[in-house]
Design an enzyme around this catalytic site. Structure first.
Site, PDB file in Angstrom:
ATOM      1  N   LYS A   1     -54.920  51.941 -25.369  1.00  0.00           N
ATOM      2  CA  LYS A   1     -54.241  51.260 -24.252  1.00  0.00           C
ATOM      3  C   LYS A   1     -55.243  50.731 -23.242  1.00  0.00           C
ATOM      4  CE  LYS A   1     -50.819  52.312 -26.471  1.00  0.00           C
ATOM      5  NZ  LYS A   1     -50.563  51.547 -27.607  1.00  0.00           N
TER       6      LYS A   1
ATOM      7  N   HIS B   1     -37.838  58.804 -23.221  1.00  0.00           N
ATOM      8  CA  HIS B   1     -38.593  57.763 -23.912  1.00  0.00           C
ATOM      9  C   HIS B   1     -38.031  57.409 -25.281  1.00  0.00           C
ATOM     10  CE1 HIS B   1     -41.486  58.052 -20.685  1.00  0.00           C
ATOM     11  NE2 HIS B   1     -41.596  59.339 -20.919  1.00  0.00           N
TER      12      HIS B   1
ATOM     13  N   GLU C   1     -52.224  54.019 -13.264  1.00  0.00           N
ATOM     14  CA  GLU C   1     -51.546  52.769 -12.897  1.00  0.00           C
ATOM     15  C   GLU C   1     -50.682  53.024 -11.672  1.00  0.00           C
ATOM     16  OE1 GLU C   1     -48.925  51.731 -16.074  1.00  0.00           O
ATOM     17  OE2 GLU C   1     -50.497  50.831 -17.290  1.00  0.00           O
TER      18      GLU C   1
ATOM     19  N   ARG D   1     -45.679  46.354 -35.372  1.00  0.00           N
ATOM     20  CA  ARG D   1     -44.802  46.650 -36.516  1.00  0.00           C
ATOM     21  C   ARG D   1     -43.466  45.950 -36.308  1.00  0.00           C
ATOM     22  NH1 ARG D   1     -44.446  50.924 -32.795  1.00  0.00           N
ATOM     23  NH2 ARG D   1     -42.329  51.053 -31.932  1.00  0.00           N
TER      24      ARG D   1
HETATM   25  C1  MV4 Z   1     -44.246  53.173 -16.477  1.00  0.00           C
HETATM   26  C2  MV4 Z   1     -43.125  53.334 -15.638  1.00  0.00           C
HETATM   27  C3  MV4 Z   1     -43.321  53.097 -14.291  1.00  0.00           C
HETATM   28  N1  MV4 Z   1     -44.542  52.722 -13.831  1.00  0.00           N
HETATM   29  N2  MV4 Z   1     -45.448  52.792 -15.964  1.00  0.00           N
HETATM   30  C4  MV4 Z   1     -44.182  54.520 -20.346  1.00  0.00           C
HETATM   31  C5  MV4 Z   1     -43.889  54.488 -21.774  1.00  0.00           C
HETATM   32  C6  MV4 Z   1     -42.972  53.342 -21.900  1.00  0.00           C
HETATM   33  N3  MV4 Z   1     -42.274  53.362 -23.129  1.00  0.00           N
HETATM   34  C7  MV4 Z   1     -42.116  53.466 -20.659  1.00  0.00           C
HETATM   35  N4  MV4 Z   1     -43.026  53.923 -19.701  1.00  0.00           N
HETATM   36  C8  MV4 Z   1     -42.977  53.740 -18.364  1.00  0.00           C
HETATM   37  N5  MV4 Z   1     -44.170  53.373 -17.806  1.00  0.00           N
HETATM   38  C9  MV4 Z   1     -45.577  52.585 -14.663  1.00  0.00           C
HETATM   39  N6  MV4 Z   1     -46.777  52.226 -14.179  1.00  0.00           N
HETATM   40  C10 MV4 Z   1     -41.909  53.731 -16.198  1.00  0.00           C
HETATM   41  C11 MV4 Z   1     -41.824  53.930 -17.576  1.00  0.00           C
HETATM   42  C12 MV4 Z   1     -40.561  54.355 -18.125  1.00  0.00           C
HETATM   43  C13 MV4 Z   1     -39.458  53.486 -18.263  1.00  0.00           C
HETATM   44  C14 MV4 Z   1     -39.537  52.137 -17.929  1.00  0.00           C
HETATM   45  C15 MV4 Z   1     -38.455  51.290 -18.086  1.00  0.00           C
HETATM   46  C16 MV4 Z   1     -37.251  51.781 -18.567  1.00  0.00           C
HETATM   47  C17 MV4 Z   1     -37.143  53.106 -18.926  1.00  0.00           C
HETATM   48  C18 MV4 Z   1     -38.234  53.970 -18.784  1.00  0.00           C
HETATM   49  C19 MV4 Z   1     -38.113  55.311 -19.150  1.00  0.00           C
HETATM   50  C20 MV4 Z   1     -39.199  56.141 -19.005  1.00  0.00           C
HETATM   51  C21 MV4 Z   1     -40.424  55.669 -18.499  1.00  0.00           C
END
Ligand code: MV4
Length: 449
Positions: A116, A235, A200, A291
């Site tokens: 990443k 997730h 981040e 993928r």
């Molecule tokens: C984020 C975030 C908020 N801020 N990064 C990480 C793994 C990816 N599949 C989702 N992730 C997120 N990264 C930053 N800097 C919030 C999430 C997130 C999320 C984002 C949109 C919709 C649902 C979510 C559920 C869990 C985490």
């Protein structure tokens, strides 16, 4: 074009890939574990090879056995599906060494997107917006505190080797930072063999928006618009739709261009997904999935393009037969993942044997499934047994069709997410296109579904 392709997967995706191969006049070779010799994906194929015992490490992850099976059965190419070996660059290279075409991107593109931190740096250089934060690994705690102070709290701590949510922590204040780093780093080491983490800015309740792209080996890249996958639990995506709610034509065009630039930056060919966060009107690159994805059917239903067929044609060296201007979006599509899980018991996996199975039917209702009456669900495998996908002229019509199809879907003998989806799609939060974060993580109503 190939005459025979080995499908290196199981369940619904193996069945779905085989269906397209047959429509293209290509034979499909299935692989399977010992307990799955009578599975749907084996029966629908033209030939089958047993890989070994049930656990994936002894069967579906045995790259050596799979390549041997392809050679023995006269396949010219291997389709990896999703999960399993699909994003393993060593497997892609081993296929090539054995004289087999890997139906996917180059090993180099997979490696570039696998880290990443490397991906963030490459994207920055290519002018693709990334979430504000650091472009280098956290060296030590002192460095972490200094960097987090510059970014501003809350900060997201992410493992560099991760993806899909493992190795993700949030530090609301400096007091949380040490534990967040330990948590993300530990998961990175455990699941991906890499303890490296980076920081981040944490975005509060963004939307998970991802863009489908297609690139050929001649340098043509197009995007097929976006999917919204904001409805997740820990997730794990549960519901996906296309187009994304609250995305205007102007934003759609902009994030599409960003995704094409991201793909070009790594010389991408095949189908791929540029995953990002949409925060208001700001779209930030998160990662690229190299993928075919679980949720690809919603894109197929709004574009009329068979993504697996495109993957196969691209792997055979054909140029894309259409341009960006030819891609037209029509209506709205929704997918519900039907997992063998009990939503009322914190989504506990629900093994057992399917005693009755009746799929919904009707116009614009699609079921991608790998099970039938009598299928025994084994603990080694993914709990997602089927996907219900519907199309409608708009989101409300698609929702109505989905609710009817959920009511018509009958699966007895095991717990499934059918009652969960019926309840979720009846809420005002779904109707208004909210992210439903609070609704899924910890709400009492789940006890009743
Ligand atoms: C984020 C975030 C908020 N801020 N990064 C990480 C793994 C990816 N599949 C989702 N992730 C997120 N990264 C930053 N800097 C919030 C999430 C997130 C999320 C984002 C949109 C919709 C649902 C979510 C559920 C869990 C985490």
């Amino acid at each position: 074009m190939f005459t025979r392709v080995l499908v290196a997967n199981r369940g619904e995706i193996a069945v779905r890939v085989t269906r397209t191969l047959h429509r293209m006049g290509v034979e499909a070779v299935a692989v399977h574990s010992e307990p799955e010799r009578d599975a749907v994906h084996v029966r629908t194929a033209d030939a089958a090879v047993c890989l070994g015992p049930g656990p994936v490490g002894d069967s579906y992850l045995r790259a050596d056995r799979i390549i041997e099976a392809a050679k023995e059965t006269g396949a010219q190419a291997v389709h990896p599906g999703y999960g399993l070996l699909s994003e393993n660059p060593d497997f892609a290279e081993a296929c090539a060494r054995a004289g087999l075409v890997f139906i996917g991107p180059s090993a180099e593109a997979m490696r570039a997107m696998g880290s990443k931190i490397e991906a963030r740096n490459r994207m920055m250089t290519a002018g693709v917006p990334v979430v504000p934060g650091s472009l280098e690994p956290v060296r030590d705690l002192g460095h972490a505190f200094a960097t987090a102070g510059e970014i501003g709290y809350p900060v997201a701590v992410k493992a560099s080797g991760a993806g899909g949510g493992k190795g993700f922590r949030v530090a609301a204040t400096p007091d949380d930072l040490k534990a967040a780093i330990a948590g993300a780093s530990g998961e990175g080491a455990r699941f991906f063999g890499d303890p490296t983490v980076y920081l981040e800015r944490y975005l509060d309740d963004p939307r998970h928006v991802e863009v489908q792209i297609l690139g050929d080996v001649h340098g043509n890249v197009v995007h097929l618009s976006e999917r919204d996958c904001s409805i997740q639990r820990r997730h794990q995506k549960l519901v996906e739709e296309s187009p994304a709610v609250h995305v205007s034509a102007r934003i759609r065009a902009r994030i599409g261009e960003i995704a094409v630039a991201a793909a070009r930056a790594v010389g991408y060919h095949s189908a791929g997904t540029v995953e990002g966060l949409l925060d208001g009107e700001d779209f930030y690159f998160l990662e690229m999935n190299t993928r075919i994805q679980v949720e690809h059917p919603v894109t197929e239903l709004v574009t009329g393009i068979d993504l697996v067929e495109q993957q196969v044609r691209i792997a055979a060296g054909e140029p894309l037969s259409f341009t960006q201007d030819d891609v037209r979006l029509d209506g709205h599509a929704i997918e519900c993942r039907i997992n063998a899980e009990n939503a009322a018991k914190r989504f506990l996996p629900a093994p057992g044997t399917i005693t009755a199975y009746q799929e919904p039917e009707g116009e614009h209702v699609r079921v991608d499934s790998g099970v039938e009456k009598g299928t025994a669900l084994l603990p080694f495998y993914d709990p997602m047994i089927a996907k219900l996908i519907v199309w409608g002229p708009d989101r409300a019509a698609a929702t109505a069709r989905m609710r009817q199809a959920l009511d018509d879907f009958r699966i007895d003998g095991i717990a499934t997410l059918l009652p969960f989806h019926r309840a979720l799609l009846a809420t005002g939060q779904w109707e208004r296109g909210e992210t439903c974060k609070d609704l899924i993580e910890d709400r009492h109503w789940l006890n009743d579904v």
